[in-house]
Design a protein around this motif. Structure first.
Motif, PDB file in Angstrom:
ATOM      1  N   GLY A  52      20.513  23.644 -25.537  1.00 31.55           N
ATOM      2  CA  GLY A  52      19.776  24.896 -25.714  1.00 31.55           C
ATOM      3  C   GLY A  52      20.014  25.863 -24.577  1.00 31.55           C
ATOM      4  O   GLY A  52      20.122  27.079 -24.787  1.00 31.55           O
ATOM      5  N   LEU A  53      20.111  25.328 -23.355  1.00 33.69           N
ATOM      6  CA  LEU A  53      20.360  26.177 -22.189  1.00 33.69           C
ATOM      7  C   LEU A  53      21.728  26.840 -22.295  1.00 33.69           C
ATOM      8  O   LEU A  53      21.891  28.029 -21.996  1.00 33.69           O
ATOM      9  CB  LEU A  53      20.262  25.332 -20.911  1.00 33.69           C
ATOM     10  N   LEU A  54      22.741  26.077 -22.738  1.00 31.84           N
ATOM     11  CA  LEU A  54      24.090  26.624 -22.861  1.00 31.84           C
ATOM     12  C   LEU A  54      24.161  27.681 -23.960  1.00 31.84           C
ATOM     13  O   LEU A  54      24.862  28.698 -23.825  1.00 31.84           O
ATOM     14  CB  LEU A  54      25.093  25.498 -23.145  1.00 31.84           C
ATOM     15  N   GLN A  55      23.433  27.458 -25.076  1.00 35.41           N
ATOM     16  CA  GLN A  55      23.442  28.417 -26.168  1.00 35.41           C
ATOM     17  C   GLN A  55      22.756  29.723 -25.777  1.00 35.41           C
ATOM     18  O   GLN A  55      23.162  30.807 -26.194  1.00 35.41           O
ATOM     19  CB  GLN A  55      22.767  27.812 -27.403  1.00 35.41           C
TER      20      GLN A  55
ATOM     21  N   LEU B 252      33.379  25.969 -18.410  1.00 35.04           N
ATOM     22  CA  LEU B 252      34.728  25.796 -18.947  1.00 35.04           C
ATOM     23  C   LEU B 252      35.784  26.231 -17.937  1.00 35.04           C
ATOM     24  O   LEU B 252      36.808  25.554 -17.761  1.00 35.04           O
ATOM     25  CB  LEU B 252      34.871  26.607 -20.244  1.00 35.04           C
ATOM     26  N   PHE B 253      35.524  27.342 -17.265  1.00 28.81           N
ATOM     27  CA  PHE B 253      36.463  27.835 -16.251  1.00 28.81           C
ATOM     28  C   PHE B 253      36.582  26.832 -15.105  1.00 28.81           C
ATOM     29  O   PHE B 253      37.681  26.554 -14.613  1.00 28.81           O
ATOM     30  CB  PHE B 253      35.976  29.191 -15.732  1.00 28.81           C
TER      31      PHE B 253
ATOM     32  N   ALA C 229      39.622  22.471 -12.417  1.00 26.61           N
ATOM     33  CA  ALA C 229      39.759  21.078 -11.974  1.00 26.61           C
ATOM     34  C   ALA C 229      40.999  20.434 -12.589  1.00 26.61           C
ATOM     35  O   ALA C 229      41.719  19.678 -11.925  1.00 26.61           O
ATOM     36  CB  ALA C 229      38.502  20.289 -12.354  1.00 26.61           C
ATOM     37  N   VAL C 230      41.266  20.759 -13.864  1.00 27.98           N
ATOM     38  CA  VAL C 230      42.469  20.229 -14.521  1.00 27.98           C
ATOM     39  C   VAL C 230      43.726  20.748 -13.830  1.00 27.98           C
ATOM     40  O   VAL C 230      44.674  19.998 -13.570  1.00 27.98           O
ATOM     41  CB  VAL C 230      42.475  20.611 -16.017  1.00 27.98           C
ATOM     42  N   LEU C 231      43.741  22.068 -13.521  1.00 29.27           N
ATOM     43  CA  LEU C 231      44.897  22.642 -12.833  1.00 29.27           C
ATOM     44  C   LEU C 231      45.092  22.000 -11.459  1.00 29.27           C
ATOM     45  O   LEU C 231      46.223  21.718 -11.053  1.00 29.27           O
ATOM     46  CB  LEU C 231      44.727  24.154 -12.676  1.00 29.27           C
ATOM     47  N   LEU C 232      43.978  21.735 -10.758  1.00 27.07           N
ATOM     48  CA  LEU C 232      44.075  21.078  -9.449  1.00 27.07           C
ATOM     49  C   LEU C 232      44.703  19.700  -9.591  1.00 27.07           C
ATOM     50  O   LEU C 232      45.563  19.318  -8.790  1.00 27.07           O
ATOM     51  CB  LEU C 232      42.687  20.969  -8.812  1.00 27.07           C
ATOM     52  N   MET C 233      44.310  18.951 -10.634  1.00 25.26           N
ATOM     53  CA  MET C 233      44.890  17.629 -10.863  1.00 25.26           C
ATOM     54  C   MET C 233      46.388  17.734 -11.182  1.00 25.26           C
ATOM     55  O   MET C 233      47.190  16.917 -10.721  1.00 25.26           O
ATOM     56  CB  MET C 233      44.161  16.932 -12.012  1.00 25.26           C
ATOM     57  N   VAL C 234      46.746  18.754 -11.975  1.00 26.55           N
ATOM     58  CA  VAL C 234      48.160  18.959 -12.302  1.00 26.55           C
ATOM     59  C   VAL C 234      48.960  19.281 -11.044  1.00 26.55           C
ATOM     60  O   VAL C 234      50.055  18.738 -10.817  1.00 26.55           O
ATOM     61  CB  VAL C 234      48.319  20.098 -13.335  1.00 26.55           C
ATOM     62  N   VAL C 235      48.403  20.154 -10.189  1.00 31.28           N
ATOM     63  CA  VAL C 235      49.097  20.535  -8.954  1.00 31.28           C
ATOM     64  C   VAL C 235      49.221  19.342  -8.020  1.00 31.28           C
ATOM     65  O   VAL C 235      50.281  19.120  -7.409  1.00 31.28           O
ATOM     66  CB  VAL C 235      48.361  21.703  -8.265  1.00 31.28           C
ATOM     67  N   LEU C 236      48.154  18.539  -7.908  1.00 35.72           N
ATOM     68  CA  LEU C 236      48.219  17.346  -7.059  1.00 35.72           C
ATOM     69  C   LEU C 236      49.245  16.355  -7.601  1.00 35.72           C
ATOM     70  O   LEU C 236      49.958  15.697  -6.831  1.00 35.72           O
ATOM     71  CB  LEU C 236      46.839  16.691  -6.969  1.00 35.72           C
ATOM     72  N   GLY C 237      49.317  16.250  -8.933  1.00 32.83           N
ATOM     73  CA  GLY C 237      50.353  15.401  -9.522  1.00 32.83           C
ATOM     74  C   GLY C 237      51.741  15.912  -9.218  1.00 32.83           C
ATOM     75  O   GLY C 237      52.655  15.137  -8.917  1.00 32.83           O
ATOM     76  N   PHE C 238      51.903  17.260  -9.278  1.00 33.38           N
ATOM     77  CA  PHE C 238      53.198  17.838  -8.926  1.00 33.38           C
ATOM     78  C   PHE C 238      53.548  17.540  -7.476  1.00 33.38           C
ATOM     79  O   PHE C 238      54.691  17.183  -7.163  1.00 33.38           O
ATOM     80  CB  PHE C 238      53.169  19.356  -9.135  1.00 33.38           C
TER      81      PHE C 238
ATOM     82  N   LYS D  29      49.250  32.088 -23.266  1.00 36.91           N
ATOM     83  CA  LYS D  29      47.843  31.745 -23.503  1.00 36.91           C
ATOM     84  C   LYS D  29      47.196  31.015 -22.327  1.00 36.91           C
ATOM     85  O   LYS D  29      45.981  30.876 -22.289  1.00 36.91           O
ATOM     86  CB  LYS D  29      47.705  30.872 -24.754  1.00 36.91           C
ATOM     87  N   PHE D  30      47.978  30.528 -21.373  1.00 37.89           N
ATOM     88  CA  PHE D  30      47.412  29.752 -20.266  1.00 37.89           C
ATOM     89  C   PHE D  30      47.557  30.529 -18.961  1.00 37.89           C
ATOM     90  O   PHE D  30      48.613  30.563 -18.342  1.00 37.89           O
ATOM     91  CB  PHE D  30      48.094  28.388 -20.143  1.00 37.89           C
ATOM     92  N   GLN D  31      46.474  31.199 -18.589  1.00 37.40           N
ATOM     93  CA  GLN D  31      46.379  31.930 -17.331  1.00 37.40           C
ATOM     94  C   GLN D  31      44.905  32.085 -16.998  1.00 37.40           C
ATOM     95  O   GLN D  31      44.090  32.347 -17.880  1.00 37.40           O
ATOM     96  CB  GLN D  31      47.048  33.302 -17.437  1.00 37.40           C
ATOM     97  N   PHE D  32      44.554  31.918 -15.747  1.00 36.41           N
ATOM     98  CA  PHE D  32      43.143  31.948 -15.373  1.00 36.41           C
ATOM     99  C   PHE D  32      42.620  33.371 -15.201  1.00 36.41           C
ATOM    100  O   PHE D  32      41.496  33.666 -15.564  1.00 36.41           O
ATOM    101  CB  PHE D  32      42.926  31.151 -14.082  1.00 36.41           C
ATOM    102  N   ALA D  33      43.419  34.246 -14.616  1.00 35.32           N
ATOM    103  CA  ALA D  33      42.947  35.603 -14.355  1.00 35.32           C
ATOM    104  C   ALA D  33      44.088  36.591 -14.596  1.00 35.32           C
ATOM    105  O   ALA D  33      45.062  36.600 -13.846  1.00 35.32           O
ATOM    106  CB  ALA D  33      42.429  35.731 -12.926  1.00 35.32           C
TER     107      ALA D  33
END
Length: 334
Positions: A4-7, A17-18, A23-32, A111-115
């Protein structure tokens, strides 16, 4: 209750979501970073007729870098008694934070860009310059003459080569008419800027190597002269932060070269456009990354005076000439 709070607060949902995507991008970069270091060591090994890592993680050494990172995290964190403790602790953070911040504006696909910032290229150049403060702070706070020399070298080098780096992309800005990275990619649908701006590409690539402090421009570290340079007094995870910043910038700079000069995620001349943009971006990214590794294996380190003279007496005049040539061509033919 949480649903309800999110709605009732869609802004909070967007923030979560951002944050998760970050966090996903950070994991990808750390993997790289983890496997980019491994790939670099393997490629350097083969080019020098060695095997490279081949013990930890099978014959390919797939877990060697993981073991190295684990060792760094478990090592004792030593802070010199006479160091400026607050600045000594803060310097690695100042050096690393901008390297991750610049990734926000890089469009990996349509389609994949943060800002999607209107002045994304300007943002990248401005924020990346903050790392120089972290490097200089680390050298000063260590209270070590070798660290201070390394920090001063780093500041002089990064400021000097940032000028031809910026000058080299002015041709791209003139041809695309924008500082927005998405617009720059869109302007290359019928021809990559590496073909229209070959001089600008060469200058940008050379200056980016210097900005990354990689061979043959690794004077700030220069192990044979400065005993590791500005981070000589750092150990454990604080030293790892400096190395992490270096390789995150390698990721960011490789992506930026792909966007500015190789058309980003677009297919070459529209051929094979059915292949996803992410695949094209990854392929171009890998080629540019290999060029950085190849350059490191091939060339010896320059002297400090040669390094500075090359920036001011060679790259800067050629970059200025390229701007005038691009403006002339654009006026006459576009």
């Amino acid at each position: 209750m949480i649903e309800g709070l999110l709605q009732s607060n869609p802004g909070l949902l967007n923030f979560i979501l951002f944050f998760l995507l970050g966090a996903v991008l950070l994991m990808v970069v750390l993997g790289f970073v983890t496997y980019g270091i491994l790939a670099e060591r393997k490629v350097m090994g083969y080019m020098q007729l060695r095997h490279g890592p081949n013990q930890v993680g099978g014959r390919w050494g797939l877990l060697q870098t993981v073991a190295d990172v684990l060792k760094l995290l478990l090592k004792e964190d030593v802070i010199p008694k006479l160091a400026d403790r607050p600045l000594f602790i803060l310097a690695p953070v100042i050096a690393f934070a901008p390297s991750f911040m610049v990734l926000a504006t890089i469009p990996f696909t349509d389609k994949f860009q943060f800002a999607d910032i209107g002045v994304g290229l300007l943002y990248y150049i401005a924020v990346s310059g903050l790392t120089t403060i972290g490097v200089m702070t680390g050298g000063w706070a260590s209270n070590n003459k070798y660290a201070l020399l390394g920090g001063m070298r780093a500041a002089a080098q990064m400021i000097s080569y940032e000028i031809p780096l910026v000058m080299s992309v002015l041709g791209v800005i003139l041809l695309s008419g924008s500082l927005n990275l998405n617009d720059i990619v869109a302007a290359q649908r019928h021809g990559w800027f590496i073909l229209l701006q070959p001089i600008g590409f060469i200058i940008f690539f050379i200056a980016s190597v210097a900005e990354l402090n990689r061979t043959p421009f690794d004077l700030p570290e220069a192990e044979s002269e400065l005993v590791a340079g500005y981070h000589v007094e750092y150990s454990g995870f604080r030293w790892a932060f400096f190395m992490l910043a270096e390789y995150v910038y390698l990721f960011a700079m490789t992506a930026l070269v792909t966007v500015l000069f190789l058309g980003g995620w677009t297919a070459p001349l529209g051929v094979l456009s059915f292949i996803p943009g992410a695949v094209w971006f990854a392929l171009k990214f890998s080629i540019v990354l290999f060029m950085y590794i190849w350059l490191r294996v091939t060339f010896p380190r320059l002297r400090a005076d040669q390094l500075m003279e090359f920036a001011w007496k060679v790259l800067l005049p050629v970059a200025l000439a390229n701007i005038f040539l691009t403006a002339l061509i654009k006026t006459l033919f576009f």
